[in-house]
Design an enzyme around this catalytic site. Structure first.
Site, PDB file in Angstrom:
ATOM      1  N   GLU A 268     -27.156   4.310   1.688  1.00  0.00           N
ATOM      2  CA  GLU A 268     -26.214   4.606   0.604  1.00  0.00           C
ATOM      3  C   GLU A 268     -26.872   5.242  -0.610  1.00  0.00           C
ATOM      4  O   GLU A 268     -26.357   6.217  -1.169  1.00  0.00           O
ATOM      5  CB  GLU A 268     -25.451   3.340   0.168  1.00  0.00           C
ATOM      6  CG  GLU A 268     -24.347   2.911   1.118  1.00  0.00           C
ATOM      7  CD  GLU A 268     -24.851   2.152   2.336  1.00  0.00           C
ATOM      8  OE1 GLU A 268     -26.070   1.854   2.372  1.00  0.00           O
ATOM      9  OE2 GLU A 268     -24.059   1.856   3.232  1.00  0.00           O
TER      10      GLU A 268
ATOM     11  N   HIS B 139     -17.704  -8.759   1.721  1.00  0.00           N
ATOM     12  CA  HIS B 139     -16.826  -7.606   1.921  1.00  0.00           C
ATOM     13  C   HIS B 139     -15.614  -7.651   0.997  1.00  0.00           C
ATOM     14  O   HIS B 139     -14.595  -7.034   1.287  1.00  0.00           O
ATOM     15  CB  HIS B 139     -16.328  -7.538   3.370  1.00  0.00           C
ATOM     16  CG  HIS B 139     -17.302  -6.931   4.324  1.00  0.00           C
ATOM     17  ND1 HIS B 139     -18.296  -7.651   4.923  1.00  0.00           N
ATOM     18  CD2 HIS B 139     -17.445  -5.656   4.773  1.00  0.00           C
ATOM     19  CE1 HIS B 139     -19.002  -6.868   5.713  1.00  0.00           C
ATOM     20  NE2 HIS B 139     -18.514  -5.635   5.640  1.00  0.00           N
TER      21      HIS B 139
END
Ligand code: TPP
Ligand code: MG
Lengths: 326, 334
Positions: free
Chosen positions: A60, A129
């Site tokens: 990322e 998450h």
């Protein structure tokens, strides 16, 4: 008009902007061959090829940095980060680089990127998450942060974000991808700046953004059944913030509630209420109310998750409190 | 190489050394603030590598030790000095300072303080070169310490995977602040570390300008011809501390410093040109005198005489100052 799901609206914005400007490209994990975890880029790899729709490795910080570097040389990358939780790995390049390059170069270099990512809790995805994190970006000078509330806004704001010369953090929501809304058939844009009074009312102002805006709308229906007229403001842009619209609404209703799905500390609600106190303290007839998540990592068990995250009933109850009814 | 070019390159290195030493003096006089990282001792690397690239076409990016890279890329030295002085005429309008010199007109895309951050930015610049179908390349200068960041591995992988036209120049000066490389890094030969990404690489003497020129020329050619990225390592040494605040005695010996001082790139190249009959002692003296004069009467004078930024302009450059209302709005409520 056609009815589009939120994900279809985002896909359409990509498609139109890719067709409009050859310098636009999209990059991210599984956005190409697979078409994106939430289908937001489905079919575009087949249409535009691997030069413009780039499947990246799971890196990322560096693939976002590559997008930023490319933007410094005139490209307009739309970078998808699969979940806002993973955007924490890209904070260096987003916060230390993209947000500051224009300023520290004395306005000579810009980074026209869009970083799109779903934030928010979905269904029992547990602590790693379920981050929301809008507040992290909202407190960073040099970024724009937008939070589209539905398909109409999602398509129009993404198109504007691609054309904007600043780095834009575009926060979607996992529970919103399948919500449907009427969208014009012809090309349109929605501005990146400005809060919107979506529902007019006179007794209290309910303020939210993306998911929490939808909670405010549901709560306004419930309040209406009690004979209470709630005005609902969608912040739309967390940075820059439209203080003027917030002030005007609070000066009209004299009571205010801010709803967010995130934890309270140093959050969107605390910022909005500070702004209200600075701008129109004497317009208030009661204490402002904040509706927010519990101060816990988001739990897995359905009942605990439900208890940790606010819903429309919490907003409704909070509004009654602000109105002095409970 | 022509004698005139050899003399020019020697003069450039003398200029860079004097520029950096003059920064040291200005810092002591409190005319320069913040962190200041000087390049003295490493001049042959930036001078040699950037001599082999195309000015204004190829992109250059680096860390915080960036003055010389900016000037050799074509940024006016007086604007770099004005930046260090925090002046409106500076390369970054006084908003960046020593560690953040920018000059996009010559494709110098900045100095960055975050160790390892420029790796992906460089790969992105290279991606743009390739995307547009040009044969331009990106050149990324970083230190040995930067190679222990995750961005090093992530970026080497993507650069190799996507055959990006990027040259990574590792200036291995053996230290990351006060930590000697063998105390931080399992494999001290940096060029070996990219082998796991199938990237071409090599290691060279960074003190000998001719060696740098030859090696960099080949590496640039490799990258420009579409053969993919290249990682080139130069062994070098910084003569001063890491920044203005550290005492080198705490982490390296006088003997080691003396050994490397014998391999000062300017001394080596000057002696070589004198031996080859390209230059006389008197020529060298004249160059030194001329450089001193230019730095004092042009570079420093310009910085001293320039105005500070206006406080009213504090909020300029945060976002685009001329936003297009079609995309930006603001939205009007009825
Ligand atoms: C991400 C990050 N961590 C730590 C630092 C502090 N720091 C600045 S320079 C430096 C050493 C870097 O060494 P190297 O990459 O070898 O470059 P050199 O200074 O030798 O040119 C450190 C640890 C920083 N600026 N950024
Ligand atoms: Mg080093």
């Amino acid at each position: 008009m056609a009815e589009l799901a939120y994900w279809e609206a985002i896909r359409r914005a990509h498609d139109e902007e890719l067709a409009n400007d050859p310098m636009v490209l999209a990059m991210g994990e599984d956005i190409g061959v697979v078409g994106g975890t939430y289908k937001a880029t489905s079919g575009l790899y087949q249409k535009y090829g691997d030069k413009r729709i780039i499947d990246t490795p799971i890196s990322e910080n560096s693939f976002t940095g590559i997008g930023i570097g490319a933007s410094m040389a005139g490209l307009r990358p739309i970078i998808e980060i699969m979940s806002i939780n993973f955007a924490l790995l890209a904070l260096d390049t987003l916060v230390n680089a993209a947000a500051k390059i224009r300023y520290m170069s004395g306005g000579r270099v810009s980074c026209p990127i869009v970083m799109r990512t779903p934030g928010g809790t979905a269904h029992q995805l547990a602590a790693q998450h379920s981050a929301r994190l809008a507040r992290v970006f909202m407190s960073t000078s040099g970024l724009r942060v937008v939070t589209p509330r539905g398909a109409m806004e999602a398509c129009g704001m993404l198109k504007s974000a691609v054309r904007c010369n600043d780095p834009v953090i575009f926060i979607e929501h996992e529970r919103m991808y399948n919500l449907r809304e009427q969208v014009p058939d012809t090309e349109y844009f929605r501005p990146l700046e400005g809060a919107e009074i979506v529902r007019k009312g006179t007794d209290i102002t309910l303020i939210g953004y993306n998911w929490s805006f939808l909670l405010c709308m549901k709560a306004a229906d419930m309040l209406e059944r009690d004979g209470i007229s709630a005005e609902v403001v969608d912040l739309r842009s967390l940075k820059p913030l439209d203080r003027e619209t917030i002030r005007r609404s609070v000066e009209k209703t004299h009571r205010v509630l801010v709803a967010e799905e995130d934890e309270a500390a140093v959050g969107v609600g605390s910022e909005i209420i500070s702004v209200i106190i600075e701008d129109c303290f004497f317009a208030l007839d009661s204490q402002p109310v904040r509706i927010h998540a519990a101060d816990v990592p988001v739990p897995y068990a359905a009942n605990l998750e439900h208890a940790a995250i606010p819903d429309e009933h919490d907003v409704y109850q909070g509004a009654l409190k602000a109105l002095g009814r409970i | 190489m022509k004698a005139a070019d050899q003399k020019r390159l020697l003069r450039e290195m003398i200029f860079f050394r004097r520029f950096e030493e003059r920064c040291f003096e200005a810092y002591m006089e409190h005319k320069i603030g913040g962190f200041l990282h000087l390049y003295s001792g490493q001049e042959a690397v930036a001078t040699g590598v950037l001599e082999t690239v195309r000015r204004g076409e190829d992109y250059v990016i680096t860390g915080y030790r960036d003055h010389v890279h900016a000037i050799k890329s074509g940024a006016p030295a007086r604007e770099v000095m004005a930046e260090l002085y925090g002046k409106e005429t500076g390369s970054s309008r006084g908003r960046g300072g020593s560690m953040h010199i920018f000059d996009p007109t010559v494709h110098f895309m900045g100095g960055y303080a975050l160790v390892g951050q420029p790796f992906p930015l460089a790969a992105g610049l290279a991606l743009a070169c390739k995307y547009r179908g040009t044969d331009h390349i990106a050149v990324c200068f970083l230190g040995d310490g930067a190679n222990n960041q995750g961005t090093f591995h992530e970026t080497m992988n993507m650069a190799a995977l996507w055959h990006l036209p990027v040259l990574f120049v590792c200036e291995n000066n053996q230290y990351a602040i006060g930590t000697r490389i063998d105390r931080s890094t399992a494999v001290t030969d940096q060029y070996k570390r990219v082998c796991s990404y199938n990237m071409a690489s090599s290691q060279h003497d960074g003190q000998d300008l001719d060696a740098v020129l030859a090696a960099a020329g080949k590496a640039v050619e490799h990258v420009r011809s579409g053969k993919g990225p290249y990682f080139i390592e130069f062994l070098t040494y910084r003569q001063r501390g890491h920044s203005m605040s550290d005492k080198t005695a705490a982490y390296r010996s006088k003997e080691e410093e003396a050994e490397w001082a014998k391999r000062d790139p300017i001394k080596l190249y000057g002696a070589k040109l004198i031996k080859a009959g390209v230059l006389t002692d008197a020529d060298l003296k004249a160059i030194e005198h001329d450089v001193l004069n230019e730095i004092e009467n042009d570079v420093v004078k310009f910085a001293e005489d320039s105005p500070a930024p206006k406080v009213e302009d504090l909020n300029k450059y945060v976002l685009d100052d001329r936003p297009d209302p079609r995309w930006i709005g603001p939205l009007q409520n009825s």
